[in-house]
Design a protein around this motif. Structure first.
Motif, short mmCIF file in Angstrom:
data_model
loop_
_atom_site.label_atom_id
_atom_site.label_comp_id
_atom_site.label_asym_id
_atom_site.label_seq_id
_atom_site.Cartn_x
_atom_site.Cartn_y
_atom_site.Cartn_z
N MET A 61 0.86 -1.08 0.00
CA MET A 61 0.02 0.14 -0.13
C MET A 61 0.83 1.20 -0.07
O MET A 61 1.87 1.42 0.85
N ALA A 62 0.35 2.30 -0.72
CA ALA A 62 1.20 3.46 -0.78
C ALA A 62 0.19 4.44 -1.06
O ALA A 62 -0.72 4.64 -1.66
N GLN A 63 0.49 5.83 -0.17
CA GLN A 63 -0.39 7.00 -0.60
C GLN A 63 0.11 7.45 -1.90
O GLN A 63 1.39 6.98 -2.50
N THR A 64 -0.80 8.07 -2.54
CA THR A 64 -0.52 8.71 -3.89
C THR A 64 -1.00 10.10 -4.24
O THR A 64 -1.91 10.43 -3.46
N SER A 65 -0.38 10.68 -5.19
CA SER A 65 -0.89 11.94 -5.71
C SER A 65 -1.90 11.85 -6.71
O SER A 65 -2.33 13.07 -7.14
N ILE A 66 -2.09 10.82 -7.28
CA ILE A 66 -2.82 10.51 -8.40
C ILE A 66 -4.48 11.14 -7.81
O ILE A 66 -5.07 10.73 -6.82
N GLU A 67 -5.02 12.14 -8.53
CA GLU A 67 -5.98 12.71 -8.32
C GLU A 67 -7.49 12.08 -8.04
O GLU A 67 -8.23 12.12 -7.35
N TRP A 68 -7.62 10.75 -8.93
CA TRP A 68 -8.79 10.08 -8.88
C TRP A 68 -8.77 8.91 -7.90
O TRP A 68 -9.69 8.32 -7.99
N THR A 69 -7.69 8.77 -7.17
CA THR A 69 -7.88 7.54 -6.09
C THR A 69 -7.31 7.83 -4.82
O THR A 69 -6.71 9.23 -4.74
N GLU A 70 -7.03 7.17 -3.88
CA GLU A 70 -6.59 7.35 -2.63
C GLU A 70 -5.25 6.74 -2.32
O GLU A 70 -4.33 7.02 -1.57
N LEU A 71 -5.03 5.40 -2.77
CA LEU A 71 -4.08 4.62 -2.31
C LEU A 71 -3.62 3.60 -3.52
O LEU A 71 -4.37 3.34 -4.48
N THR A 72 -2.55 3.29 -3.86
CA THR A 72 -2.12 2.52 -4.70
C THR A 72 -1.55 1.05 -4.15
O THR A 72 -1.06 0.93 -3.07
N TRP A 73 -1.93 -0.07 -4.93
CA TRP A 73 -1.58 -1.64 -4.19
C TRP A 73 -1.17 -2.27 -5.43
O TRP A 73 -1.87 -2.41 -6.72
N ASN A 74 0.07 -2.74 -5.14
CA ASN A 74 0.73 -3.51 -6.53
C ASN A 74 1.11 -5.01 -6.34
O ASN A 74 2.38 -5.22 -5.64
N PRO A 75 0.26 -5.77 -6.34
CA PRO A 75 0.65 -7.19 -6.37
C PRO A 75 1.20 -7.78 -7.64
O PRO A 75 1.86 -8.77 -7.52
N VAL A 76 1.40 -6.93 -8.43
CA VAL A 76 2.05 -7.34 -9.68
C VAL A 76 3.05 -5.86 -10.14
O VAL A 76 2.75 -4.96 -9.89
N THR A 77 4.35 -6.26 -10.27
CA THR A 77 5.36 -5.36 -10.89
C THR A 77 5.77 -5.51 -12.12
O THR A 77 6.03 -6.64 -12.67
N GLY A 78 6.31 -4.47 -13.09
CA GLY A 78 6.91 -4.78 -14.12
C GLY A 78 5.97 -4.89 -15.37
O GLY A 78 4.84 -5.26 -15.22
N CYS A 79 6.39 -4.40 -16.48
CA CYS A 79 5.34 -4.47 -17.69
C CYS A 79 6.06 -4.54 -18.85
O CYS A 79 7.56 -4.31 -19.03
N THR A 80 5.53 -4.36 -20.28
CA THR A 80 6.07 -4.37 -21.52
C THR A 80 5.27 -3.33 -22.29
O THR A 80 4.12 -3.23 -21.96
N LYS A 81 5.76 -2.53 -23.26
CA LYS A 81 5.00 -1.57 -24.00
C LYS A 81 4.11 -2.28 -25.11
O LYS A 81 4.82 -2.98 -25.87
#
Length: 242
Positions: free
Chosen positions: A1-21
């Motif tokens: 869990m992490a506080q976030t500055s994203i205006e349309w939410t309150e927290l972020t939760w990342n059970p997955v990390t990493g991606c490809t474009k």
């Protein structure tokens, strides 16, 4: 869990990390930049780098520890529907969200084809908001894939908006977020594109959220449109949990 500055939410939760474009909207990926930063800081979760998709079983227990109802952006640092994320793990994430019905979970993907393909295998509790990224008219098919899912609340994230979207089919869509690109070399967003989407949402009675103009100095550019701030959300659903 992490506080976030994203205006349309309150927290972020990342059970997955990493991606490809996979599309033009990925060009200046925020998660890629943040992964490099967190890796340099020695954060273990990001030591494999951005291009290595990793699942984090230990993260599944986190929502059970939140005492107050939250609005949560799921996988801000990845894409839950990436091909390298096993269906079984996605099902576990959905079970966690179902178990924690006091929270609103916002899931966003660019891989709408896989989302639609496995939607019937997922448990769609009514606190799960499902969204797809629609940065320009080349990826409009993502909206049709979204409509095929069992999500009760469906939304579009038109960020970064890099082209006009004059003929959106908003049937079955509850919410639209629009935002310009930020960073060192942001692609410009025409104000007429934003105004057109806002008018389409108004006509279709769909909640409209304007996140930012973006640019090299997004704070200075602000987030007012026509002299006002648009922070609309699917209020009926929010009131159920908050």
């Amino acid at each position: 869990m992490a506080q976030t500055s994203i205006e349309w939410t309150e927290l972020t939760w990342n059970p997955v990390t990493g991606c490809t474009k996979i599309s033009a909207g990925c060009k200046f990926c925020y998660a890629e930049v943040m992964t490099k930063r967190l890796k340099a800081m020695g954060v273990e979760k990001y030591q494999a780098g951005f291009k290595k998709v990793r699942i984090h079983e230990d993260a599944l227990s986190i929502p059970y520890t939140w005492k107050k109802s939250k609005v949560v952006f799921v996988n801000s640092m990845s894409d839950l529907f990436h091909k390298d994320v096993p269906v079984e793990f996605i099902q576990k994430v959905f079970q966690v969200m179902k178990d924690n019905g006091q929270h609103v979970f916002q899931v966003l993907t660019k891989r709408a084809d896989r989302l639609a393909e496995i939607s019937h295998l997922l448990s769609w509790s009514h606190n799960i908001w499902m969204g797809v990224s629609v940065e320009d008219d080349r990826v409009l098919d993502r909206i049709d894939f979204l409509r095929q899912t069992g999500a009760r609340v469906k939304f579009l994230s038109c960020e970064p908006l890099i082209g006009p979207l004059p003929n959106l089919n908003l049937n079955g869509i509850d919410w639209v977020i629009v935002g310009g690109e930020s960073g060192h070399k942001p692609r410009p967003m025409d104000p007429e594109w934003v105004l057109d989407i806002q008018e389409q949402c108004q006509t279709a009675k769909v909640a409209f959220f304007f996140k930012q103009w973006g640019g090299k100095n997004k704070k200075k550019a602000g987030r007012e449109l026509n002299g006002q701030t648009y922070d609309e959300m699917p209020e009926v659903e929010l009131e159920r949990y908050i």
